[in-house]
Motif scaffolding. Structure first.
Motif, mmCIF file in Angstrom:
data_model
loop_
_atom_site.group_PDB
_atom_site.id
_atom_site.type_symbol
_atom_site.label_atom_id
_atom_site.label_comp_id
_atom_site.label_asym_id
_atom_site.label_seq_id
_atom_site.Cartn_x
_atom_site.Cartn_y
_atom_site.Cartn_z
ATOM 1 N N HIS A 3 -3.379 4.128 0.700
ATOM 2 C CA HIS A 3 -3.121 5.515 1.029
ATOM 3 C C HIS A 3 -4.198 6.365 0.398
ATOM 4 O O HIS A 3 -4.676 6.082 -0.683
ATOM 5 N N LEU A 273 4.949 2.575 -2.356
ATOM 6 C CA LEU A 273 4.412 3.846 -2.819
ATOM 7 C C LEU A 273 5.431 4.955 -2.670
ATOM 8 O O LEU A 273 6.274 4.940 -1.777
ATOM 9 N N GLN A 306 -3.128 1.627 -4.653
ATOM 10 C CA GLN A 306 -3.304 3.050 -4.385
ATOM 11 C C GLN A 306 -4.599 3.548 -5.003
ATOM 12 O O GLN A 306 -5.613 3.611 -4.331
#
Length: 345
Positions: A3, A273, A306
């Motif tokens: 992301h 996440l 991430q």
């Protein structure tokens, strides 16, 4: 990265509410003894016995809705208000203020250390003027021990006085603070709640260290073998922090997860996440630059979660000569992706 978010600056409240409205049920069955008893009691004016309320279930449902709301805010604005990453690069000094052997934090006298830190922050800002640096202290707060202790868990938590002192150091020098956990033969489920009173504060974040997580290795002392955590442990930690963020209307928390071998984190693809928690997978190994870059590639870059981090060791990276501590420019030009969390030990 799985992301990528844009910074929505400003330490604003999330404004995520946990208030609940209980609605009357519908479609209930009739004719049981308990229902007839309640109906008779009501008809005669007696008090009706309220149905039991599953408060845990209600709270979890509220947090689920809260997570959906956080997701929607992140999708619209690119990030939750007050998020540190990716709009800053965090530069941290690591150690324990009561120990000279754990890292630069604690090894040198306080003012001498902060003078060095100021110079390091300037080096990083000069190496990449496009992104502001965020100073941080990273204090190992629950520390793996060489003896089992009374409960046999091989870990010890800093005293309240020590934690409050490192908080005062951080705030005095405009640093955020990470409280780091080495669980020994305990578990994150048992240890993290001890830190909740501190994590309710907006400038305090969390680190977890699989190297010293040995609950699945009975009889192994810390430093005998490298420990491990699974995705489920990371997910527990994320949910723990996300709840604190929601309940206290805080900006997102940063979670650092140390890693320098594949087995330190298992099932990384199952890590979930949450926009309320920013996960940094942190390459924690020491040695000469080529070895460190290879470890970053193998365990951080090729197994992305991430955000990414990278550790530099004042003592171990420079030995034996002619090895050296990588400079900010070397780190930024030789690592992909460029780490947003840099830690000095």
């Amino acid at each position: 990265m799985r992301h990528s978010f844009l910074l929505n600056a400003g330490l604003l409240s999330l404004g995520l509410s946990l208030s609940l409205t209980l609605l009357p049920g519908c479609g209930s069955r009739s004719g049981t003894d308990s229902e007839k008893s309640t109906a008779d009691s009501t008809a005669t004016g007696g008090p009706a016995t309220p149905a039991p309320v599953d408060t845990i279930k209600l709270k979890m449902e509220a947090l689920r809705r809260d997570s959906l709301k956080a997701d929607s805010i992140a999708k619209v604005n690119g990030q939750l208000p007050g998020a540190i990453l990716p709009g800053h690069r965090i530069i941290a000094f690591y150690g324990n203020i009561r120990s000279k052997g754990m890292g630069i934090l604690g090894r040198e006298p306080k003012e001498q250390m902060f003078r060095k830190f100021e110079g390091v922050l300037k080096e990083w800002q000069a190496a990449d003027p496009s992104i502001p640096v965020q100073a941080a202290l990273h204090n190992v707060t629950i520390t793996a021990q060489g003896t089992a202790g009374k409960d046999g868990k091989w870990r010890l938590m800093n005293s309240k006085a020590t934690i409050e002192e490192v908080i005062s150091w951080a705030r005095e020098h405009k640093c955020i603070l990470f409280l780091d956990v080495q669980p020994g033969h305990s578990t994150l489920e048992a240890e993290l709640p001890k830190l909740e009173p501190y994590l309710k504060q907006p400038d305090i974040h969390l680190g977890i260290d699989p190297e010293f997580s040995l609950s699945t290795m009975p009889g192994v002392r810390p430093n005998q073998k490298i420990g491990t955590l699974d995705a489920k442990d990371v997910n527990f930690t994320v949910n723990f922090l996300a709840r604190i963020v929601s309940e206290n209307h805080l900006p997102p928390k940063v979670l650092t997860v140390h890693r320098f071998t594949r087995k330190m984190i298992t099932n990384y693809k199952k890590i979930k996440l949450d926009p309320r928690v920013q996960i940094v997978m942190h390459m924690d190994g020491h040695g000469e630059p080529t070895l460190k870059k290879d470890s970053y590639h193998d365990y951080i870059q090729t197994e992305p979660v991430q955000y990414t981090g990278f550790k530099l060791f004042y003592e171990y990276d420079a030995r034996p000569k002619p090895h050296h501590i990588m400079t900010p420019t070397e780190v930024l030009t030789q690592l992909t992706p460029k780490p947003l969390y840099i830690q000095y030990q």
